[in-house]
Design a protein around this motif. Structure first.
Motif, PDB file in Angstrom:
ATOM      1  N   LYS A 140      44.655  30.866  44.952  1.00 39.94           N
ATOM      2  CA  LYS A 140      44.174  32.244  44.754  1.00 39.94           C
ATOM      3  C   LYS A 140      45.267  33.278  45.012  1.00 39.94           C
ATOM      4  CE  LYS A 140      39.352  31.298  46.068  1.00 39.94           C
ATOM      5  NZ  LYS A 140      38.310  31.561  47.089  1.00 39.94           N
ATOM      6  N   GLU A 156      46.631  33.887  47.980  1.00 39.37           N
ATOM      7  CA  GLU A 156      46.303  34.592  49.224  1.00 39.37           C
ATOM      8  C   GLU A 156      47.048  34.055  50.444  1.00 39.37           C
ATOM      9  OE1 GLU A 156      42.081  34.164  49.472  1.00 39.37           O
ATOM     10  OE2 GLU A 156      41.681  35.544  47.792  1.00 39.37           O
ATOM     11  N   ALA A 192      48.529  36.903  52.618  1.00 43.29           N
ATOM     12  CA  ALA A 192      47.446  37.685  53.217  1.00 43.29           C
ATOM     13  C   ALA A 192      46.777  36.914  54.355  1.00 43.29           C
ATOM     14  CB  ALA A 192      46.415  38.054  52.157  1.00 43.29           C
ATOM     15  N   LYS A 193      46.575  35.617  54.161  1.00 44.82           N
ATOM     16  CA  LYS A 193      45.935  34.803  55.199  1.00 44.82           C
ATOM     17  C   LYS A 193      46.805  34.722  56.444  1.00 44.82           C
ATOM     18  CE  LYS A 193      42.616  32.874  55.129  1.00 44.82           C
ATOM     19  NZ  LYS A 193      41.276  33.166  55.687  1.00 44.82           N
TER      20      LYS A 193
END
Length: 333
Positions: free
Chosen positions: A254, A256, A259-260
């Motif tokens: 995804k 991400e 961000a994670k």
């Protein structure tokens, strides 16, 4: 040990016959010695030892596995770990604590006669120390097996040697090898075809994992596979709590990943770990050429030095096509 990628790698493992494996193979030496020391034990977890109390499990493992390899046309090159990077120090310290704790639990289990628990804790207390390394290298030298000293991680050096075309594949149980870019990883090359997992014995067969096929199937780049490793946890970072391989795969697919990490570990910089996998320290100063086994030297070391049965050593030497009294192996070349 290693990075827990099994759940997303499983579909890309393919069974491989021993007959398909002849050629030069880079062996993750420390991983292999750890296997021998973990598995080759008495029912109460006590390792094999000579009359002086010196551990010999690793020497037995080397003797019979290499005999089996040679009989099947596999030419091993043992690649040993070098100095660990600072990134790995926390992992090393944590493993040392776990081994020490397991060692105490093993002694307690032996005292109360709990054989199953003793065996379990003994396996967890396994350590590959300087003596294990030194005696292993001595025996490998007598066998004529090439030894490579990696400047850093053995898996990285082994992966590099396969990528260069000097070896056909890496032999290791750890999936880290794929993160280091090994084109082909082969697992489960045991002599018996058996392995003890969580107290029960299971049948294992050789399996091959091709990095390019795995990445294509998962629709990932190698950098993204490393990102999953970072989320799950590697030898160089603890990972994100609650994130396994399947969850990590979804996060990376995804887009991400960053961000994670920012959400869960805002103070952690993944760049050094990524760099370690993509550009690890390796050397080109090595040889994969086998030497001539010294049958008498092997017997002197093992039988005279470590109380091995001469009959068992002679049997192992049959895999080398070497009879007692011969010091060369012309048929091997």
């Amino acid at each position: 040990m290693g990075v827990a990628l099994r759940d997303i790698i499983a579909d890309y493992k393919t069974p491989v016959s021993w007959e398909a494996l002849p050629g030069i193979a880079a062996v993750d030496a420390n991983n292999t010695l750890y296997q021998f020391l973990t598995i080759i034990r008495q029912p109460d977890g006590t390792p094999l030892m000579d009359r002086q109390g010196r551990v010999t499990s690793h020497l037995s493992g080397i003797l019979f596995r290499i005999s089996n390899f040679m009989a099947k046309g596999i030419k091993p090159v043992f690649v040993f770990d070098g100095k660990p990077t600072q990134l790995k120090q926390a992992t090393i310290e944590e493993r040392r604590k776990l081994r020490d704790t397991a060692g105490e639990k093993w002694r307690e289990a032996v005292e109360r006669g709990d054989e199953a628990e003793a065996y379990k804790q003994a396996r967890s207390s396994t350590r590959v120390d300087d003596t294990i390394i030194r005696t292993s290298r001595e025996l490998l030298g007598l066998m004529g097996i090439p030894v490579v000293q990696a400047p850093g991680e053995g898996e990285a050096q082994a992966a590099f040697m396969v990528a260069r075309g000097d070896c056909l594949y890496v032999i290791s149980q750890d999936y880290d090898t794929l993160l280091f870019g090994a084109p082909t990883l082969v697992r489960n090359l045991t002599v018996s075809g058996k392995r003890k997992i969580r107290g029960r014995q299971i049948t294992v067969n050789p399996e091959r994992i091709v990095l390019a096929e795995t990445l294509a199937g998962l629709k990932l780049t190698r950098e993204q596979l490393i990102e999953i490793g970072i989320l799950v946890g590697t030898d160089f970072n603890p990972g994100v709590e609650g994130v396994g391989a399947k969850t990590g795969l979804k996060i990376v697919q995804k887009g991400e990943f960053a961000a994670k990490l920012k959400e869960k570990q805002p103070d952690f910089d993944p760049a050094p770990v990524m760099e370690m996998f993509l550009k690890p320290p390796v050397t080109t100063e090595y040889s994969v050429a086998a030497g001539h086994p010294d049958a008498e030297g092997i017997k002197k070391m093992l039988c005279d030095g470590y109380d091995f049965s001469e009959e068992r050593v002679d049997k192992a030497l049959e895999g080398f096509s070497v009879k007692a009294g011969q010091k060369t192996l012309e048929s091997w070349f």
